[in-house]
Design an enzyme around this catalytic site. Structure first.
Site, PDB file in Angstrom:
ATOM      1  N   MET A  32       1.154  -1.190   0.013  1.00  0.00           N
ATOM      2  CA  MET A  32      -0.580   0.078  -0.003  1.00  0.00           C
ATOM      3  C   MET A  32       1.093   1.787  -0.491  1.00  0.00           C
ATOM      4  O   MET A  32      -0.103   2.482   0.114  1.00  0.00           O
ATOM      5  CB  MET A  32      -1.058  -0.182   1.100  1.00  0.00           C
ATOM      6  CG  MET A  32      -1.935  -0.937   1.034  1.00  0.00           C
ATOM      7  SD  MET A  32      -3.371  -1.039   2.578  1.00  0.00           S
ATOM      8  CE  MET A  32      -3.325  -0.823   3.903  1.00  0.00           C
ATOM      9  N   GLY A  33       2.483   1.188  -0.540  1.00  0.00           N
ATOM     10  CA  GLY A  33       3.502   2.034  -0.485  1.00  0.00           C
ATOM     11  C   GLY A  33       3.610   2.694   1.153  1.00  0.00           C
ATOM     12  O   GLY A  33       3.734   1.963   1.798  1.00  0.00           O
ATOM     13  N   GLY A  38      11.106  -3.146   6.209  1.00  0.00           N
ATOM     14  CA  GLY A  38      10.499  -4.425   5.624  1.00  0.00           C
ATOM     15  C   GLY A  38       9.939  -4.420   4.265  1.00  0.00           C
ATOM     16  O   GLY A  38      10.004  -5.471   3.902  1.00  0.00           O
ATOM     17  N   HIS A  39       9.102  -3.696   3.767  1.00  0.00           N
ATOM     18  CA  HIS A  39       8.252  -3.487   2.231  1.00  0.00           C
ATOM     19  C   HIS A  39       9.854  -4.217   0.925  1.00  0.00           C
ATOM     20  O   HIS A  39       9.909  -4.690   0.105  1.00  0.00           O
ATOM     21  CB  HIS A  39       8.319  -2.677   1.477  1.00  0.00           C
ATOM     22  CG  HIS A  39       6.897  -2.270   2.126  1.00  0.00           C
ATOM     23  ND1 HIS A  39       6.613  -0.798   3.064  1.00  0.00           N
ATOM     24  CD2 HIS A  39       5.931  -2.253   2.612  1.00  0.00           C
ATOM     25  CE1 HIS A  39       5.294  -0.785   3.424  1.00  0.00           C
ATOM     26  NE2 HIS A  39       4.733  -2.068   3.461  1.00  0.00           N
ATOM     27  N   GLN A  63     -10.343  -3.007   2.076  1.00  0.00           N
ATOM     28  CA  GLN A  63      -9.828  -2.721   3.567  1.00  0.00           C
ATOM     29  C   GLN A  63      -9.653  -2.279   4.547  1.00  0.00           C
ATOM     30  O   GLN A  63      -9.182  -2.877   6.091  1.00  0.00           O
ATOM     31  CB  GLN A  63      -8.350  -4.095   3.637  1.00  0.00           C
ATOM     32  CG  GLN A  63      -8.043  -2.776   3.511  1.00  0.00           C
ATOM     33  CD  GLN A  63      -6.686  -3.702   2.689  1.00  0.00           C
ATOM     34  OE1 GLN A  63      -5.890  -4.617   1.523  1.00  0.00           O
ATOM     35  NE2 GLN A  63      -4.954  -4.059   3.877  1.00  0.00           N
ATOM     36  N   GLU A 151       5.896 -11.621   7.345  1.00  0.00           N
ATOM     37  CA  GLU A 151       5.223 -12.993   8.267  1.00  0.00           C
ATOM     38  C   GLU A 151       4.407 -11.546   9.301  1.00  0.00           C
ATOM     39  O   GLU A 151       3.648 -11.747  10.494  1.00  0.00           O
ATOM     40  CB  GLU A 151       6.059 -13.244   8.999  1.00  0.00           C
ATOM     41  CG  GLU A 151       6.591 -14.123   8.601  1.00  0.00           C
ATOM     42  CD  GLU A 151       7.928 -15.150   8.985  1.00  0.00           C
ATOM     43  OE1 GLU A 151       8.225 -14.803   9.594  1.00  0.00           O
ATOM     44  OE2 GLU A 151       7.843 -16.519   8.456  1.00  0.00           O
ATOM     45  N   ASP A 153       2.240  -9.627   9.192  1.00  0.00           N
ATOM     46  CA  ASP A 153       0.767  -9.637   8.923  1.00  0.00           C
ATOM     47  C   ASP A 153       0.309 -11.044   8.470  1.00  0.00           C
ATOM     48  O   ASP A 153       0.460 -11.410   8.158  1.00  0.00           O
ATOM     49  CB  ASP A 153       0.460  -8.774   8.017  1.00  0.00           C
ATOM     50  CG  ASP A 153       0.509  -7.260   7.912  1.00  0.00           C
ATOM     51  OD1 ASP A 153       0.372  -6.634   9.138  1.00  0.00           O
ATOM     52  OD2 ASP A 153       1.840  -7.305   7.822  1.00  0.00           O
ATOM     53  N   SER A 189       4.271   0.956   8.374  1.00  0.00           N
ATOM     54  CA  SER A 189       3.651   2.789   7.197  1.00  0.00           C
ATOM     55  C   SER A 189       3.342   3.212   8.508  1.00  0.00           C
ATOM     56  O   SER A 189       3.229   4.578   8.612  1.00  0.00           O
ATOM     57  CB  SER A 189       2.971   2.433   6.531  1.00  0.00           C
ATOM     58  OG  SER A 189       3.950   1.189   5.264  1.00  0.00           O
ATOM     59  N   ARG A 190       2.067   2.443   9.470  1.00  0.00           N
ATOM     60  CA  ARG A 190       1.574   3.358  10.284  1.00  0.00           C
ATOM     61  C   ARG A 190       2.495   3.643  11.747  1.00  0.00           C
ATOM     62  O   ARG A 190       1.758   4.286  12.424  1.00  0.00           O
ATOM     63  CB  ARG A 190       0.406   2.525  11.399  1.00  0.00           C
ATOM     64  CG  ARG A 190      -0.650   2.374   9.634  1.00  0.00           C
ATOM     65  CD  ARG A 190      -1.662   1.549  10.597  1.00  0.00           C
ATOM     66  NE  ARG A 190      -2.834   1.952   9.699  1.00  0.00           N
ATOM     67  CZ  ARG A 190      -3.065   0.983   9.083  1.00  0.00           C
ATOM     68  NH1 ARG A 190      -2.531  -0.959   8.920  1.00  0.00           N
ATOM     69  NH2 ARG A 190      -4.414   1.261   8.416  1.00  0.00           N
TER      70      ARG A 190
HETATM   71  P1  AMP Z   1       1.243  -3.753   4.005  1.00  0.00           P
HETATM   72  O1  AMP Z   1       1.637  -2.020   2.398  1.00  0.00           O
HETATM   73  O2  AMP Z   1       1.682  -2.499   4.865  1.00  0.00           O
HETATM   74  O3  AMP Z   1       0.151  -3.146   3.077  1.00  0.00           O
HETATM   75  O4  AMP Z   1       2.565  -4.036   3.318  1.00  0.00           O
HETATM   76  C1  AMP Z   1       3.076  -4.532   2.132  1.00  0.00           C
HETATM   77  C2  AMP Z   1       3.838  -5.917   2.385  1.00  0.00           C
HETATM   78  O5  AMP Z   1       5.033  -5.599   3.244  1.00  0.00           O
HETATM   79  C3  AMP Z   1       2.736  -7.016   3.379  1.00  0.00           C
HETATM   80  O6  AMP Z   1       3.145  -8.662   2.999  1.00  0.00           O
HETATM   81  C4  AMP Z   1       3.678  -6.905   4.846  1.00  0.00           C
HETATM   82  O7  AMP Z   1       3.233  -8.263   5.266  1.00  0.00           O
HETATM   83  C5  AMP Z   1       4.364  -6.860   4.744  1.00  0.00           C
HETATM   84  N1  AMP Z   1       5.984  -6.131   5.167  1.00  0.00           N
HETATM   85  C6  AMP Z   1       5.310  -4.678   6.133  1.00  0.00           C
HETATM   86  N2  AMP Z   1       5.732  -4.409   6.828  1.00  0.00           N
HETATM   87  C7  AMP Z   1       6.801  -5.412   6.870  1.00  0.00           C
HETATM   88  C8  AMP Z   1       8.164  -5.616   8.489  1.00  0.00           C
HETATM   89  N3  AMP Z   1       7.809  -5.164   8.953  1.00  0.00           N
HETATM   90  N4  AMP Z   1       8.588  -6.513   7.576  1.00  0.00           N
HETATM   91  C9  AMP Z   1       8.430  -7.258   6.511  1.00  0.00           C
HETATM   92  N5  AMP Z   1       7.401  -7.366   5.961  1.00  0.00           N
HETATM   93  C10 AMP Z   1       6.616  -5.960   5.900  1.00  0.00           C
END
Ligand code: AMP
Length: 281
Positions: A32-33, A38-39, A63, A151, A153, A189-190
């Site tokens: 989601m940008g 992590g991303h 969502q 992992e 999420d 991101s939050r």
């Molecule tokens: P989001 O943009 O928050 O929807 O996350 C996109 C992807 O990045 C999802 O598969 C998340 O599980 C993964 N993600 C988010 N934060 C982390 C993190 N700290 N470590 C590893 N993967 C992450």
């Protein structure tokens, strides 16, 4: 100068560019940008596995509940594209909500199993239906060989893995270890919503997860370990949604270590920020 990835916003163009990849293996990273390290760990693993890497950036309205942070969700487009260029991403798939859900759109994927485990689904009942629907669409649109999920999420990773299997969707779903700050806080991101005081308290979640996992591994009763963990999290100023021990694959409740591989999962709110995290036992 690093070459910018190709940014595509319509399905017709996506199909044309995808066809141009020919027989090369493709890895998809749905996001989601507001990208962070992590991303980028997901993108790096995608880069290792496949010759072509597609990152989707789509803040998926379905969502979010009406009370949640869709309008204020962090958006950092320019920095995101620069970070993806540095990792030599081939294509950024960034559909508008109108492209993803055109007028008259009427179909929703309704996941069960891990999606009804009584964890995130209990507090965000709209969430996994929205995630499964958009991920199903992304899988169909991009036709990747691999799809990378964090992992971090964990319930989402289980739900998406199950859906890909049940609906015969092409990509192999790959789970990637959680990337953390030095003090243990899982990157999210939050996290930008955290006030300095809340940020200082936040590492308690990972600390409690690790300590509880250690106690359970050493043979202590799960209930006792989690009871202490819950008290510590609430003592640090969090409103706790759950701290639970579940079967690592099905997310069914477990009473003891004999019930299978265990995952500890937590969700809690501090200030206006809701954080989630999990560890294996
Ligand atoms: P989001 O943009 O928050 O929807 O996350 C996109 C992807 O990045 C999802 O598969 C998340 O599980 C993964 N993600 C988010 N934060 C982390 C993190 N700290 N470590 C590893 N993967 C992450």
């Amino acid at each position: 100068m690093t070459q910018l990835p190709k940014v595509v916003r319509t399905l017709a163009t996506l199909r044309r560019v995808r066809a141009g990849f020919g027989n090369a293996e493709v890895a998809l990273v749905p996001t989601m940008g507001a990208l962070h390290a992590g991303h980028l760990a997901l993108v790096k693993e995608a880069r290792r596995r496949a010759r072509r890497v597609v990152v989707s950036i789509f803040v998926n309205p379905t969502q979010f509940a009406p009370t949640e942070d869709l309008a204020s969700y962090p958006r950092t487009w320019k920095a995101d594209i620069a970070a993806l260029a540095a990792l030599k991403v081939d294509l950024v798939w960034a559909p508008t909500p109108q492209v993803m859900y055109p007028d008259g759109y009427a179909t929703r994927v309704d996941p069960a199993g891990a999606a009804k485990a009584g964890l995130e689904d209990k507090f965000r009942p709209h969430f996994f239906g929205g995630v499964a629907t958009v991920v199903c669409k992304l899988f169909t649109q991009v036709m990747a060989d691999y799809a990378m999920f964090g992992e971090k999420d964990y319930q989402q990773l289980r739900v998406v893995t199950q859906m890909a299997r049940d609906l015969d969707l092409s990509p192999q779903v790959i789970g990637i270890r959680t990337v953390r700050e030095k003090d243990g806080l899982a990157l999210s991101s939050r996290n930008v919503y955290l006030s300095p005081v809340d940020r200082a308290a936040a590492p308690v979640l990972y600390r409690v997860l690790k300590a509880s996992a250690k106690r359970i591994k050493a043979g202590e009763a799960i209930d006792a370990a989690l009871r202490d963990g819950r008290a510590e999290i609430e003592g640090a100023g969090f409103a706790l949604d759950y701290l639970e021990a579940r079967h690592a694959m099905t997310l069914a409740p477990v009473a003891s270590r004999k019930d299978g591989p265990i995952r500890l999962l937590v969700a809690a709110k501090i200030g206006k920020t809701r954080l989630i995290d999990n560890v294996p036992v």
